[in-house]
Design a protein around this motif. Structure first.
Motif, PDB file in Angstrom:
ATOM      1  N   PRO A  69       0.811  -1.223   0.000  1.00  0.00           N
ATOM      2  CA  PRO A  69       0.000   0.000   0.000  1.00  0.00           C
ATOM      3  C   PRO A  69       0.844   1.272   0.000  1.00  0.00           C
ATOM      4  N   VAL A  70       1.997   1.242   0.681  1.00  0.00           N
ATOM      5  CA  VAL A  70       2.866   2.423   0.730  1.00  0.00           C
ATOM      6  C   VAL A  70       3.368   2.762  -0.676  1.00  0.00           C
ATOM      7  N   GLU A  71       3.778   1.746  -1.445  1.00  0.00           N
ATOM      8  CA  GLU A  71       4.273   1.993  -2.797  1.00  0.00           C
ATOM      9  C   GLU A  71       3.151   2.478  -3.713  1.00  0.00           C
ATOM     10  N   LEU A  72       1.928   1.995  -3.512  1.00  0.00           N
ATOM     11  CA  LEU A  72       0.810   2.453  -4.334  1.00  0.00           C
ATOM     12  C   LEU A  72       0.484   3.921  -4.054  1.00  0.00           C
ATOM     13  N   ILE A  73       0.749   4.366  -2.821  1.00  0.00           N
ATOM     14  CA  ILE A  73       0.596   5.797  -2.521  1.00  0.00           C
ATOM     15  C   ILE A  73       1.665   6.592  -3.261  1.00  0.00           C
ATOM     16  N   GLU A  74       2.896   6.098  -3.222  1.00  0.00           N
ATOM     17  CA  GLU A  74       4.015   6.817  -3.845  1.00  0.00           C
ATOM     18  C   GLU A  74       3.864   6.904  -5.356  1.00  0.00           C
ATOM     19  N   THR A  75       3.310   5.854  -5.984  1.00  0.00           N
ATOM     20  CA  THR A  75       3.101   5.889  -7.433  1.00  0.00           C
ATOM     21  C   THR A  75       1.785   6.583  -7.791  1.00  0.00           C
ATOM     22  N   ASN A  76       1.014   6.990  -6.785  1.00  0.00           N
ATOM     23  CA  ASN A  76      -0.274   7.673  -6.962  1.00  0.00           C
ATOM     24  C   ASN A  76      -1.302   6.794  -7.664  1.00  0.00           C
ATOM     25  N   THR A  77      -1.147   5.478  -7.538  1.00  0.00           N
ATOM     26  CA  THR A  77      -2.204   4.584  -8.017  1.00  0.00           C
ATOM     27  C   THR A  77      -3.460   4.771  -7.179  1.00  0.00           C
ATOM     28  N   PHE A  78      -3.276   4.903  -5.885  1.00  0.00           N
ATOM     29  CA  PHE A  78      -4.344   5.262  -4.945  1.00  0.00           C
ATOM     30  C   PHE A  78      -3.817   6.407  -4.088  1.00  0.00           C
ATOM     31  N   ASP A  79      -4.721   7.136  -3.455  1.00  0.00           N
ATOM     32  CA  ASP A  79      -4.255   8.061  -2.433  1.00  0.00           C
ATOM     33  C   ASP A  79      -4.471   7.425  -1.065  1.00  0.00           C
ATOM     34  N   VAL A  80      -3.967   8.060  -0.027  1.00  0.00           N
ATOM     35  CA  VAL A  80      -3.980   7.438   1.292  1.00  0.00           C
ATOM     36  C   VAL A  80      -5.406   7.219   1.792  1.00  0.00           C
ATOM     37  N   ASP A  81      -6.343   8.109   1.458  1.00  0.00           N
ATOM     38  CA  ASP A  81      -7.720   7.955   1.940  1.00  0.00           C
ATOM     39  C   ASP A  81      -8.385   6.726   1.310  1.00  0.00           C
ATOM     40  N   GLU A  82      -8.078   6.430   0.054  1.00  0.00           N
ATOM     41  CA  GLU A  82      -8.636   5.238  -0.577  1.00  0.00           C
ATOM     42  C   GLU A  82      -8.112   3.969   0.084  1.00  0.00           C
ATOM     43  N   LEU A  83      -6.821   3.960   0.437  1.00  0.00           N
ATOM     44  CA  LEU A  83      -6.262   2.776   1.081  1.00  0.00           C
ATOM     45  C   LEU A  83      -6.789   2.611   2.505  1.00  0.00           C
TER      46      LEU A  83
END
Length: 562
Positions: free
Chosen positions: A280-294
């Motif tokens: 999940p941290v890497e998906l935030i960094e790549t902006n695939t999801f934002d933190v609120d979605e995760l």
């Protein structure tokens, strides 16, 4: 010991462009001839008295690759795949104005090439493992056998020559022949071979689709194809020319042999497996999801909501499923069902099952996803993860949802309406009233940001029920992607959040505190550079068991995983 990936002829490495220091790939040299005069001339400059060289160290011995970008190319970037031994150079072809991927490996002299052929042929006869060899490092065994043959030949070579020979023997016996460096390049996602004499094409994380300087003649390509199939536990031949398989490292292989179904010759596509899954941290960094979605997924999974990730090819469906599955509670019983192994979890109570397609003379023994899913239902799992639904197993999957099992899965579909239509049509045939058991659909997309292709979550949608008048499914969009600023927006309404508050007996204030707590943990991991899936999973699991301890360590979450 694995067999050779291909015949060493045509395996010179170096550069495919003609020059004075390298013989071009594909040159057909005669069998090795070791005349006394030639050996004497060679050995006068190479004999040493300090014994056999140890392991190659680029810092001590220097690089064995001297990459000279040929005329007509402008270098863009370069990086080591294997330091000192395999170098990737991305250069722009000034004639076509396209970037190309140039692979450079150690260049062999004519003598070293003939010696390599001799060693290659003789090693196939001596590589019979005893019990001691089976327990040893295969590279050590191979190096030992090679040194034994050099002693038998009466040769003592320069260290650099020994290292070059070792490289090619390891590459051909233990690796994947000329594509071995590509398999080791972490920046490459896909490797495509379209036929005989055609350059290989790659999907590069930075440069997207790119042509290489590697091509195969027909014998070498057929030999590599047979090796790929055999190491995957499959058989390929003119009679059975199509193979779908999983390579030993988990990569997907699709292969067609000969010219029976592909007129340009043998072809293959390898979708590389990432050993460490995205978190999940890497998906935030790549902006695939934002933190609120995760945080939304975290809360939904903690409260046993079923998820479906949909999208096109290479849109990040399985990657997203694997990442959010790290939010599953630590001791929950999990069963995953896949055609090819892609899901990797840091949970002990996890059964990882894969389908099997085997055929023998006169009989076929196939175990598909439907059979595995039926078996999983008897194991009382709390979470069922299905790699992709595409057939009759969809009905069983939705029966599992309706009987209280939490399920995650993926499916090819362009949007929510297309997904619902496909689920209700052949061959899935899921009754409309059963679809209500699905809680959340996440729509993934491979889109463009300038010249870059990026993966984004287009929207997260909740299924809210069936309209009693029209019979259509009612949906609620919770998060939506805004392409211009490249951000995500929350609609302010969520059925899942309302159900969690009601079930837990939380006030709105208490619920918002829970959301903020999980948000702080994810952002703290991002700020502190905690990205490894094992570390991320351990922190999430620690929060499920001892939340106060995790909150007390927010400034240094690393102490929880030391």
């Amino acid at each position: 010991m694995q067999g050779a990936a291909s015949d060493p002829k045509g395996e010179r490495g170096g550069t495919p462009f003609n020059n004075e220091t390298a013989v071009t790939a594909g040159r057909d040299l005669p069998a090795a001839r070791f005349s006394p005069a030639r050996l004497l001339d060679y050995l006068l400059g190479s004999r040493k008295d300090n014994g056999t060289p140890g392991r190659y160290d680029p810092a001590t011995h220097g690089p064995l690759v001297d990459a000279v970008v040929p005329a007509g190319y402008q270098e863009i970037s370069r990086y080591w795949i294997t330091e000192g031994l395999a170098l990737a150079v991305v250069a722009r072809n000034t004639r076509t104005n396209q970037a190309e991927y140039l692979l450079f490996e150690p260049v062999l002299s004519d003598f070293e090439y003939e010696l390599l052929e001799r060693l290659f042929d003789d090693l196939r006869d001596v590589l019979i493992l005893d019990d001691h060899d089976l327990a040893s490092d295969r590279r050590v065994v191979l190096a030992g056998k090679m040194e034994g043959l050099l002693v038998e030949y009466g040769l003592t070579l320069a260290d650099a020559s020994v290292f070059r020979l070792r490289y090619y023997l390891e590459r051909n016996f233990l690796g994947w022949s000329r594509i071995d460096p590509l398999m080791k390049d972490s920046r490459i996602e896909d490797i495509s071979c379209d036929g005989t004499g055609i350059p290989l094409f790659l999907y590069h994380r930075q440069h997207q689709n790119i042509k290489t300087n590697i091509r195969f003649d027909e014998p070498a390509l057929n030999s590599l194809a047979i090796t790929l199939a055999q190491r995957s536990g499959k058989h390929v031949s003119i009679g059975s020319p199509i193979v779908d398989a999983t390579l030993p490292d988990g990569s997907r292989l699709q292969l067609t042999f000969g010219t029976e179904v592909t007129t340009r010759g043998t072809s293959f596509t390898i979708r590389k497996f990432r050993e460490t899954p995205f978190t999940p941290v890497e998906l935030i960094e790549t902006n695939t999801f934002d933190v609120d979605e995760l945080v939304y997924f975290w809360m939904a999974i903690e409260n046993n909501k079923s998820l479906l990730f949909i999208g096109g090819t290479a849109s990040g469906k399985t990657t997203s499923l694997n990442a959010v599955a790290l939010f599953i509670p630590p001791l929950a019983k999990i069963v995953s069902i896949e055609d090819t192994r892609e899901i990797t979890l840091y949970h002990e109570n996890w059964i990882a099952s894969v389908t099997r397609e085997t055929s023998s003379e006169g009989s076929t023994n196939t175990i598909g996803m439907f059979e595995l899913l039926k078996a999983a239902m008897r194991q009382r799992p709390e979470f069922i993860l299905v790699g992709e639904v595409r057939g009759s197993e969809a009905q069983t999957l939705f029966q599992a949802m309706n009987t209280g099992h939490t399920t995650f899965s993926t499916m090819h579909a362009g949007g929510v309406d297309a997904a619902i239509h496909r689920l209700g049509s052949e061959p899935l045939n899921v009754p409309r009233n059963m679809l209500q058991a699905l809680d959340v659909i996440s729509v993934q997309a491979l889109t463009h940001r300038g010249r870059d292709r990026v993966r984004r979550c287009r929207e997260i949608v909740e299924l809210a029920g069936i309209d009693p008048l029209t019979g259509n499914l009612q949906v609620n969009t919770v998060f939506e992607y805004n392409p211009i600023p490249d951000t995500f927006s929350y609609s302010g309404r969520s059925r899942i959040y309302a159900e969690i508050m009601e079930y837990r007996g939380w006030s709105r204030t208490r619920f918002n505190e829970e959301l903020q707590t999980r948000r702080k943990i994810l952002l703290a991991m991002q700020d502190q550079g905690i990205r490894d899936y094992r570390a991320v999973a351990r922190i999430i699991q620690a929060f499920a068991i001892e939340p106060d301890r995790v909150l007390a360590s927010l400034d240094d979450l690393g102490e929880l995983i030391r």
